[in-house]
Design an enzyme around this catalytic site. Structure first.
Site, mmCIF file in Angstrom:
data_model
loop_
_atom_site.group_PDB
_atom_site.id
_atom_site.type_symbol
_atom_site.label_atom_id
_atom_site.label_comp_id
_atom_site.label_asym_id
_atom_site.label_seq_id
_atom_site.Cartn_x
_atom_site.Cartn_y
_atom_site.Cartn_z
ATOM 1 N N LYS A 69 0.807 -1.230 0.000
ATOM 2 C CA LYS A 69 0.000 0.000 0.000
ATOM 3 C C LYS A 69 0.838 1.278 0.000
ATOM 4 C CE LYS A 69 -4.095 -2.125 2.009
ATOM 5 N NZ LYS A 69 -5.005 -2.208 3.162
ATOM 6 N N ASP A 106 -10.130 2.038 2.788
ATOM 7 C CA ASP A 106 -10.210 1.263 4.039
ATOM 8 C C ASP A 106 -10.925 2.058 5.132
ATOM 9 O OD1 ASP A 106 -8.958 -1.031 3.117
ATOM 10 O OD2 ASP A 106 -6.959 -0.440 3.801
HETATM 11 P P1 NDP Z 1 1.135 -4.545 8.027
HETATM 12 O O1 NDP Z 1 2.075 -5.653 7.703
HETATM 13 O O2 NDP Z 1 1.316 -3.227 7.348
HETATM 14 O O3 NDP Z 1 1.185 -4.269 9.615
HETATM 15 C C1 NDP Z 1 1.088 -5.327 10.508
HETATM 16 C C2 NDP Z 1 0.861 -4.795 11.924
HETATM 17 O O4 NDP Z 1 0.622 -5.886 12.800
HETATM 18 C C3 NDP Z 1 2.071 -4.040 12.490
HETATM 19 O O5 NDP Z 1 1.594 -3.001 13.298
HETATM 20 C C4 NDP Z 1 2.761 -5.138 13.313
HETATM 21 O O6 NDP Z 1 3.537 -4.625 14.378
HETATM 22 C C5 NDP Z 1 1.549 -5.850 13.872
HETATM 23 N N1 NDP Z 1 1.815 -7.238 14.322
HETATM 24 C C6 NDP Z 1 2.112 -8.305 13.535
HETATM 25 N N2 NDP Z 1 2.210 -9.430 14.289
HETATM 26 C C7 NDP Z 1 1.978 -9.058 15.580
HETATM 27 C C8 NDP Z 1 1.935 -9.752 16.825
HETATM 28 N N3 NDP Z 1 2.160 -11.067 16.894
HETATM 29 N N4 NDP Z 1 1.640 -9.064 17.953
HETATM 30 C C9 NDP Z 1 1.415 -7.737 17.894
HETATM 31 N N5 NDP Z 1 1.441 -6.993 16.741
HETATM 32 C C10 NDP Z 1 1.719 -7.663 15.599
HETATM 33 O O7 NDP Z 1 -0.321 -5.138 7.770
HETATM 34 P P2 NDP Z 1 -1.672 -4.309 7.499
HETATM 35 O O8 NDP Z 1 -1.677 -3.158 8.422
HETATM 36 O O9 NDP Z 1 -1.813 -4.031 6.057
HETATM 37 O O10 NDP Z 1 -2.820 -5.357 7.876
HETATM 38 C C11 NDP Z 1 -3.144 -5.634 9.219
HETATM 39 C C12 NDP Z 1 -4.375 -6.545 9.285
HETATM 40 O O11 NDP Z 1 -5.539 -5.840 8.844
HETATM 41 C C13 NDP Z 1 -4.284 -7.794 8.410
HETATM 42 O O12 NDP Z 1 -4.769 -8.886 9.174
HETATM 43 C C14 NDP Z 1 -5.215 -7.513 7.258
HETATM 44 O O13 NDP Z 1 -5.796 -8.703 6.757
HETATM 45 C C15 NDP Z 1 -6.275 -6.642 7.937
HETATM 46 N N6 NDP Z 1 -6.961 -5.768 6.979
HETATM 47 C C16 NDP Z 1 -8.318 -5.910 6.811
HETATM 48 C C17 NDP Z 1 -9.001 -5.112 5.927
HETATM 49 C C18 NDP Z 1 -10.479 -5.274 5.769
HETATM 50 O O14 NDP Z 1 -11.025 -4.701 4.805
HETATM 51 N N7 NDP Z 1 -11.160 -5.965 6.658
HETATM 52 C C19 NDP Z 1 -8.321 -4.070 5.125
HETATM 53 C C20 NDP Z 1 -6.900 -3.971 5.412
HETATM 54 C C21 NDP Z 1 -6.261 -4.818 6.280
HETATM 55 P P3 NDP Z 1 5.104 -4.250 14.157
HETATM 56 O O15 NDP Z 1 5.115 -2.912 13.481
HETATM 57 O O16 NDP Z 1 5.620 -4.203 15.553
HETATM 58 O O17 NDP Z 1 5.705 -5.340 13.323
#
Ligand code: NDP
Length: 280
Positions: A69, A106
């Protein structure tokens, strides 16, 4: 002779479980617009070349998901006002002379799901946003626009939470908490899980004490990926618990409206997918 169907796609990596093709095909049937919508696996290194090839081959509007994105935002010749605030783009609209205009649907998709499908009033709520990745960035501004009183961002990597708070630039309303300090940080009446922990099969380690009485807990993930957070929310006593399937359908409808000038009815697509997920 009928014109060839309009060609769309979602780019992401991985992409094989995306529900977007099914949602857009459903919208096409419903509105009588002939379209083709593919899921294209695009690692960050080759995304730009794949997007160019898609356009050269007659591709029109496209969606972009994890982890592309921010890259998509950087590829755009123009962006909508909302996408400019977020810095992330999930919807690409082809410009007539070439190039793309980027949008972020979103945030509007989440608000539509919460307000219209679930009948939730977001005004004056104190919100805890878990995560600071692309999805958190995309929804934070819309939640503030919808009137939440305060927004607290907690992310495993604290620098990313700081960067999002700085980008928003409302220090009176937006705060950052260290993930490991949440245990002693108080409680919130609205908690959004915007982490990808569930998708990766990991549980988020959180204290029940952060959930206020009558809280609303929402996971942006859906299906099996949302199970752990939603079960945790119920166990903590949340009054309302929702997954992100509705948001997924609503953000798709916003994208469809950008490309085709008509916003489809979302209930039928939502209910069909819900039945499939529940039966899976
Ligand atoms: P990114 O990869 O950009 O970000 C992931 C985030 O999750 C970061 O903040 C990361 O923290 C955190 N994270 C990952 N694993 C863990 C863990 N075990 N414990 C705590 N924090 C964790 O992903 P996105 O932001 O693009 O997507 C996030 C979620 O949102 C996904 O599951 C996606 O499917 C969902 N989503 C749903 C949508 C919908 O329309 N329903 C639209 C967009 C997304 P850190 O920075 O510390 O690594």
């Amino acid at each position: 002779m009928s014109a060839s169907p309009q060609r769309h796609a979602v780019f992401g990596h991985p992409i094989n479980h995306s529900l977007s093709p099914a949602i857009h095909r459903r919208f096409g049937q419903q509105t009588g617009i002939e379209l083709r919508y593919d899921a294209i696996d695009a690692p960050p290194e080759t995304f730009a070349a794949q997007l160019d090839a898609f356009r050269r081959d007659g591709g029109g509007g496209a969606n972009v998901t994890l982890p592309l994105k921010t890259l998509a935002f950087e590829r755009c010749a123009q962006v909508s006002d909302y996408a400019a605030r977020t810095g992330v783009v999930n919807t690409l609209e082809p410009l007539p002379g070439g190039g793309w205009r980027g949008h972020n649907t979103d945030g509007p998709g989440l608000i539509a799901d919460l307000a219209e499908r679930h009948g939730q009033d977001l005004r004056e709520r104190d919100l805890l946003l878990l995560g600071a990745g692309g999805a958190a960035q995309g929804v934070a501004f819309a939640l503030l626009d919808a009137g939440v009183r305060s927004l607290t961002i907690a992310n495993r990597n604290a620098e990313r939470a700081d960067a999002l708070a700085d980008r928003i630039g409302e220090p009176g309303r937006v705060h950052v908490r260290y993930w490991n300090d949440l245990r002693n940080a108080g409680s919130w009446d609205f908690i959004i899980n915007a982490t990808s922990a569930g998708v990766q099969g990991e549980a988020v380690d959180l204290p029940f004490a952060i959930v206020a009485t009558r809280a609303l807990c929402y996971d942006l993930s859906y299906g099996r990926a949302a199970t752990a957070f939603l079960a945790w929310s119920r166990a903590a006593g949340a009054a309302h618990v929702f997954d992100g399937l509705g948001m997924l359908v609503e953000q798709a409808a916003e994208a469809f409206a950008i490309w085709h000038g008509r916003r489809p009815d979302t209930d039928a697509a939502h209910d069909e997918l819900r039945a499939k997920l529940d039966g899976a």
